[in-house]
Design an enzyme around this catalytic site. Sequence first.
Site, PDB file in Angstrom:
ATOM      1  CB  SER A  15      -0.891   0.007   1.238  1.00 39.69           C
ATOM      2  OG  SER A  15      -1.528   1.252   1.313  1.00 39.69           O
ATOM      3  CE  LYS A  65     -11.901   0.320  -2.341  1.00 41.11           C
ATOM      4  NZ  LYS A  65     -11.688   1.056  -3.590  1.00 41.11           N
TER       5      LYS A  65
END
Length: 273
Positions: A15, A65
């Site tokens: 990330s 999500k």
Amino acid sequence: MKKKLGLIGEKLPHSLSPKLHKEIFKNLDIQGDYSLIELKENQLEKFLTKDIYSYLGVNITIPYKIKSMDFVEVSKEAQEIGAINTILVKDGKLFGYNTDYFGFKRMLEENNIFVDGKDTFILGAGGGARAVIKYFLDRDVKSITIVVRNIQKAKIQLDSLIKNKENIEIIDFKTLEYGNYNGYIVVNCTPVGMYPNVENSPITKEVSKNFENSVDLIYNPLETKFLKFARENNKNSLNGMYMLIAQGVASEEIWNNINISKEVIEKIIKSFE
Ligand code: NAP
């Protein structure tokens, strides 16, 4: 005390988010601590009902999500997009947003790409594409043509977002290639051309000629084959780095209740080059 922030996801080894948020903290003098929080599926509920209350907010990535929406009050645009990537903890409540939408909006506007009343094209129908579709709908574009490899699957996936909209068409890549299509903008929302498969492009150089602006959500590499075609055709091209930075900036704006300037975004982009 430092503001506690972080990113939740299943696997987060590569990330860029900690570096991005550290740059934002540095540029705006925010005392923040942004950590990576890897959660297995059976740990998600405990995090979102208990642990999260020691944070000011978190970002959310794959595969949480959609599931995370069950635990928060979801903003209007995120509800329609069908996914959240940011949670704000405020007054003991959780609020969910989709900052990909704001990142994309800002990327176009600050690069003088205005889609109102224009014919627009989107390649792909996944999470990124949904934020782009919602933005185009909000801008009152003339038409949206969504190009996918499986029309039936896309129709089902996008149903809630596009139902009752008459100016949306879903076609496949062959139809785009051999039909007579041209438009103001084409946005690549597929991973085709992303590192390490950098020799691939979702459309040919010939098809690329039909669009004034080519925008790629991919940011690695900065110039994908898709964007190289546009440049070689003397068309405008824009990579996904601005959106990546702008969606992170939008999260910080929500968490800190501030506005972050274009100049700060540009400074952060430079630090990533
Ligand atoms: P996603 O939800 O997995 O959706 C990917 C879409 O691409 C799907 O519609 C998929 O179709 C299609 N696709 C995959 N492989 C394809 C191929 N070989 N040919 C044609 N279509 C193909 O992914 P996402 O989250 O939307 O992300 C897509 C890309 O955007 C990634 O590169 C991601 O890094 C980038 N992105 C960047 C930002 C940013 O801030 N810059 C934000 C979001 C996403 P099927 O359903 O047929 O598989």
